[in-house]
Design a protein around this motif. Sequence first.
Motif, short mmCIF file in Angstrom:
data_model
loop_
_atom_site.label_atom_id
_atom_site.label_comp_id
_atom_site.label_asym_id
_atom_site.label_seq_id
_atom_site.Cartn_x
_atom_site.Cartn_y
_atom_site.Cartn_z
N ALA A 48 0.83 -1.21 0.00
CA ALA A 48 0.00 0.00 0.00
C ALA A 48 0.86 1.25 0.00
CB ALA A 48 -0.92 0.00 1.22
N SER A 49 0.66 2.10 -0.99
CA SER A 49 1.38 3.37 -1.03
C SER A 49 0.46 4.53 -0.66
CB SER A 49 1.98 3.60 -2.42
OG SER A 49 0.95 3.61 -3.39
N GLN A 50 -0.84 4.28 -0.60
CA GLN A 50 -1.83 5.27 -0.21
C GLN A 50 -2.27 4.99 1.23
OE1 GLN A 50 -2.79 7.88 -2.23
NE2 GLN A 50 -1.12 7.12 -3.49
N PRO A 51 -2.84 5.99 1.91
CA PRO A 51 -3.36 5.74 3.26
C PRO A 51 -4.41 4.63 3.27
CG PRO A 51 -3.30 8.09 2.80
CD PRO A 51 -2.99 7.39 1.51
N VAL A 52 -4.38 3.83 4.32
CA VAL A 52 -5.35 2.75 4.50
C VAL A 52 -6.15 3.07 5.76
CG1 VAL A 52 -5.68 0.28 4.90
CG2 VAL A 52 -3.82 1.07 3.41
N HIS A 79 4.83 -3.93 10.26
CA HIS A 79 4.94 -2.80 9.34
C HIS A 79 5.51 -1.57 10.02
CE1 HIS A 79 2.72 -4.90 6.20
NE2 HIS A 79 1.93 -5.35 7.17
N LYS A 80 6.78 -1.63 10.41
CA LYS A 80 7.41 -0.51 11.12
C LYS A 80 7.55 0.73 10.24
CE LYS A 80 10.03 -3.45 14.20
NZ LYS A 80 11.31 -3.94 14.62
N ASP A 81 7.40 0.57 8.94
CA ASP A 81 7.50 1.69 8.01
C ASP A 81 6.19 2.47 7.89
OD1 ASP A 81 6.31 -0.57 6.81
OD2 ASP A 81 6.82 0.15 4.80
N LYS A 82 5.12 2.00 8.57
CA LYS A 82 3.82 2.65 8.52
C LYS A 82 3.34 2.95 9.93
CE LYS A 82 2.55 0.12 4.32
NZ LYS A 82 3.22 1.00 3.45
N VAL A 83 2.59 4.02 10.11
CA VAL A 83 2.07 4.38 11.44
C VAL A 83 0.64 4.89 11.33
CG1 VAL A 83 4.32 4.91 12.47
CG2 VAL A 83 3.04 6.71 11.32
N ALA A 84 -0.07 4.84 12.45
CA ALA A 84 -1.43 5.37 12.52
C ALA A 84 -1.36 6.88 12.66
CB ALA A 84 -2.16 4.77 13.70
N THR A 85 -2.25 7.57 11.99
CA THR A 85 -2.27 9.03 12.02
C THR A 85 -3.68 9.54 11.78
OG1 THR A 85 -1.17 11.01 11.17
CG2 THR A 85 -1.80 9.35 9.56
N VAL A 99 -0.38 5.28 7.39
CA VAL A 99 0.36 5.89 6.28
C VAL A 99 1.84 5.55 6.42
CG1 VAL A 99 -1.28 7.80 6.07
CG2 VAL A 99 0.75 8.06 7.50
N GLU A 100 2.60 5.86 5.39
CA GLU A 100 4.05 5.70 5.45
C GLU A 100 4.61 6.58 6.57
OE1 GLU A 100 6.06 3.71 3.54
OE2 GLU A 100 4.31 2.93 2.48
N ARG A 101 5.49 6.03 7.38
CA ARG A 101 6.10 6.80 8.47
C ARG A 101 6.80 8.03 7.90
NH1 ARG A 101 8.30 5.16 13.82
NH2 ARG A 101 7.47 3.11 13.34
N GLY A 102 6.52 9.18 8.50
CA GLY A 102 7.14 10.44 8.09
C GLY A 102 6.47 11.12 6.92
N SER A 103 5.39 10.55 6.37
CA SER A 103 4.76 11.13 5.18
C SER A 103 3.62 12.09 5.49
CB SER A 103 4.24 10.02 4.26
OG SER A 103 3.14 9.37 4.88
N ALA A 104 3.24 12.21 6.75
CA ALA A 104 2.10 13.06 7.12
C ALA A 104 2.31 13.59 8.53
CB ALA A 104 0.81 12.25 7.05
N PRO A 105 1.63 14.69 8.87
CA PRO A 105 1.70 15.20 10.25
C PRO A 105 0.86 14.31 11.18
CG PRO A 105 0.16 16.51 8.97
CD PRO A 105 0.81 15.53 8.01
N ASN A 106 0.85 14.66 12.44
CA ASN A 106 -0.01 13.99 13.43
C ASN A 106 0.31 12.50 13.61
OD1 ASN A 106 -1.55 16.41 13.66
ND2 ASN A 106 -2.65 15.82 11.82
N GLN A 107 1.56 12.12 13.51
CA GLN A 107 1.89 10.71 13.65
C GLN A 107 2.25 10.30 15.07
OE1 GLN A 107 4.73 9.54 10.63
NE2 GLN A 107 3.19 9.73 9.03
#
Length: 144
Positions: A48-52, A79-85, A99-107
């Motif tokens: 997944a490259s888009q938010p899930v 999936h350490k490369d992705k986080v809830a946000t 989302v991908e870690r570091g790709s969005a605020p509020n992580q």
Amino acid sequence: MRKPKGDRAEVWFFCELESHGDPWWNLVNANKDVRSAFALHVGALGGASQPVGLGLYGWGRKDQTQWTARDGMFWPGPHKDKVATLLPSGNGGHWTAVVERGSAPNQTWRFEETDLPGEAVPTYKKGMYATREGRDSAKWYEDF
């Protein structure tokens, strides 16, 4: 999503349920009804490259999301490369996603201990369906 109001629906806990000797790390909401409590769940993340989006599953269902939390972030299982946000929904609100870690605020999230007066929120599933006459089925009691 909305701003916190300090109600019990905002209280979550990590359970320590085990299945066939393997620990499960579900993130469970303190609210429940006569059927179940609900756990935070994310769908398939492979490639997944888009938010899930995140949703709720009945606690203890097969293939429940296993969460890991550290440094104010939490992510599904390996999936350490992705986080809830939280992401803007476009109508002034927000929606929860992985989302991908570091790709969005509020992580990052604030984890803190809280009390639910008169209740014993379990870290295991025992008695989650048990109800007692004259008791609020949305609350947890020590004597399942």
